[in-house]
Write a protein that holds these residues in place. Structure first.
Motif, PDB file in Angstrom:
ATOM      1  N   LEU A  13     -64.952  -6.675  16.546  1.00 58.73           N
ATOM      2  CA  LEU A  13     -65.438  -7.866  17.222  1.00 58.73           C
ATOM      3  C   LEU A  13     -66.545  -7.471  18.182  1.00 58.73           C
ATOM      4  N   VAL A  14     -67.684  -8.117  18.080  1.00 59.42           N
ATOM      5  CA  VAL A  14     -68.850  -7.722  18.857  1.00 59.42           C
ATOM      6  C   VAL A  14     -68.853  -8.412  20.210  1.00 59.42           C
ATOM      7  N   MET A 193     -66.256 -20.645  13.789  1.00 60.34           N
ATOM      8  CA  MET A 193     -66.272 -20.326  15.207  1.00 60.34           C
ATOM      9  C   MET A 193     -66.259 -18.829  15.497  1.00 60.34           C
ATOM     10  N   ALA A 194     -65.908 -18.006  14.491  1.00 61.81           N
ATOM     11  CA  ALA A 194     -65.945 -16.553  14.673  1.00 61.81           C
ATOM     12  C   ALA A 194     -67.349 -15.998  14.487  1.00 61.81           C
ATOM     13  N   TYR A 211     -70.152  -8.288   7.313  1.00 57.59           N
ATOM     14  CA  TYR A 211     -71.102  -7.298   7.848  1.00 57.59           C
ATOM     15  C   TYR A 211     -70.978  -7.178   9.362  1.00 57.59           C
ATOM     16  N   ALA A 212     -70.853  -8.297  10.044  1.00 54.47           N
ATOM     17  CA  ALA A 212     -70.698  -8.316  11.506  1.00 54.47           C
ATOM     18  C   ALA A 212     -70.080  -9.638  11.913  1.00 54.47           C
ATOM     19  N   ARG A 213     -69.516  -9.640  13.098  1.00 53.64           N
ATOM     20  CA  ARG A 213     -68.930 -10.869  13.631  1.00 53.64           C
ATOM     21  C   ARG A 213     -69.301 -10.951  15.101  1.00 53.64           C
ATOM     22  N   LEU A 214     -70.003 -12.016  15.478  1.00 51.43           N
ATOM     23  CA  LEU A 214     -70.423 -12.142  16.866  1.00 51.43           C
ATOM     24  C   LEU A 214     -69.308 -12.636  17.767  1.00 51.43           C
ATOM     25  N   GLY A 215     -68.255 -13.145  17.190  1.00 53.01           N
ATOM     26  CA  GLY A 215     -67.092 -13.534  17.974  1.00 53.01           C
ATOM     27  C   GLY A 215     -67.185 -14.938  18.537  1.00 53.01           C
ATOM     28  N   PRO A 219     -68.455 -22.961  24.846  1.00 55.25           N
ATOM     29  CA  PRO A 219     -67.828 -23.975  23.994  1.00 55.25           C
ATOM     30  C   PRO A 219     -68.349 -24.000  22.562  1.00 55.25           C
ATOM     31  N   PHE A 220     -69.501 -23.331  22.301  1.00 57.62           N
ATOM     32  CA  PHE A 220     -70.098 -23.509  20.984  1.00 57.62           C
ATOM     33  C   PHE A 220     -71.198 -22.479  20.772  1.00 57.62           C
ATOM     34  N   ARG A 221     -71.257 -21.943  19.557  1.00 58.25           N
ATOM     35  CA  ARG A 221     -72.396 -21.137  19.115  1.00 58.25           C
ATOM     36  C   ARG A 221     -72.505 -21.292  17.611  1.00 58.25           C
ATOM     37  N   ALA A 222     -73.609 -21.788  17.131  1.00 54.86           N
ATOM     38  CA  ALA A 222     -73.808 -21.993  15.702  1.00 54.86           C
ATOM     39  C   ALA A 222     -74.918 -21.071  15.214  1.00 54.86           C
ATOM     40  N   LEU A 223     -74.566 -20.134  14.324  1.00 57.90           N
ATOM     41  CA  LEU A 223     -75.565 -19.237  13.766  1.00 57.90           C
ATOM     42  C   LEU A 223     -76.465 -20.000  12.800  1.00 57.90           C
ATOM     43  N   ASP A 224     -77.765 -19.663  12.841  1.00 56.08           N
ATOM     44  CA  ASP A 224     -78.706 -20.320  11.938  1.00 56.08           C
ATOM     45  C   ASP A 224     -79.404 -19.259  11.097  1.00 56.08           C
TER      46      ASP A 224
END
Length: 296
Positions: A13-14, A193-194, A211-215, A219-224
């Motif tokens: 977990l990063v 959410m992970a 490959y990786a997980r930003l954790g 309240p929110f983070r959406a990878l694009d």
């Protein structure tokens, strides 16, 4: 439906630092947040940056000074908003267009070498809903992600779907950002959410691995969308609210993430190619309507 086999790599977990490492500048801005949404970008290798402006149904060309020098409208009847954009080996730019009630999801293309480029439909009838990320390999095969469905759609250079390859990737749900690099495809997932990033072997798409997980980041983070740097590091944009976001760098050895930009909600990142004095710099588009130059 064939379910892919997830190979879980030894990925910790990063923990992502909260401070930015780079001093960004606004390359093009003064737009209305959300209304003048910038979704994706690509460089044509001819001194131009092409940006898909999602709320205007057009793709806009900028020169290195930030001046708009050309524009291509999405063809067809009804409103259609362009999303992922990529330059293929044939020199043309390909753009993903999501489904709307009056417009079927499709891939369009145009030639930036034309004096007045006009987009044409390249592939349609793909069964896509939220066609978003778009990647290309050295043979000209396109790879399209769909946040609302499983798998990656592979479209051959002749516009036909590689059904077997596409079906083999179906175990991966809700992919968004995409980059083809070497013998693999890197995928970011928004609706998880992970905040995972996956590596998909091109010759074995069913054997995708974490490959990786930003954790988790309440309240929110959406990878694009994401891209790969010349040194192998992966850069990915994220949206934390309609007005805020980040760019993260994933180290190719440790898989640890560091924050290189904090500002507007980032929708895509690309390194400048043949773009004057900005060649090699990282550029990011945002939902807030700015294009940001990040000297990493």
């Amino acid at each position: 439906m064939r379910v892919g086999r997830l190979v879980v790599a030894a990925v910790a977990l990063v923990v992502v630092p909260a401070t930015a490492r780079a001093e960004p500048t606004v390359f093009e801005g003064n737009n209305i947040p959300m209304v003048e949404w910038m979704e994706n970008l690509a460089f044509d290798g001819l001194g131009g940056m092409w940006v898909s402006r999602i709320s205007e149904a057009r793709i806009v060309r900028y020169d290195v000074s930030g001046r708009e020098t050309a524009s291509v409208t999405v063809p067809g009847i009804g409103y259609a908003s362009p999303s992922g954009i990529v330059r293929a080996p044939d020199g043309r730019l390909y753009v993903a267009v999501p489904w709307t009630p009056v417009h079927e999801a499709e891939i369009i293309r145009f030639d930036p070498r034309d004096a007045n480029p006009v987009a044409e439909v390249f592939a349609t009838g793909l069964g896509l809903l939220m066609a978003n990320g778009l990647g290309v390999d050295d043979a000209g095969n396109l790879y399209v992600t769909d946040q609302a469905q499983s798998g990656i759609t592979r479209i051959r250079a002749d516009g036909t779907v590689d059904t077997a390859w596409t079906q083999a990737s179906k175990g991966l749900f809700g992919p968004n950002g995409i980059e083809v690099h070497g013998d693999a495809i890197y995928i970011g997932v928004t609706l998880d959410m992970a905040n995972p990033i996956y590596r998909v072997p091109i010759d074995r798409p069913q054997d995708f691995e974490l490959y990786a997980r930003l954790g988790y980041a309440p309240p929110f983070r959406a990878l694009d969308d994401l891209t790969v740097a010349p040194d192998g590091a992966l850069y990915i944009g994220a949206v934390t609210s309609p007005m805020s976001g980040n760019v993260f760098r994933i180290d190719p050895i440790t898989r640890d993430a560091t924050t290189v930009f904090s500002g507007g909600p980032v929708t895509s990142v690309r390194f400048a190619v043949e773009f004057g004095t900005a060649t090699g710099d990282l550029f990011a588009t945002t939902m807030s309507g700015d294009i940001v130059r990040i000297p990493v």
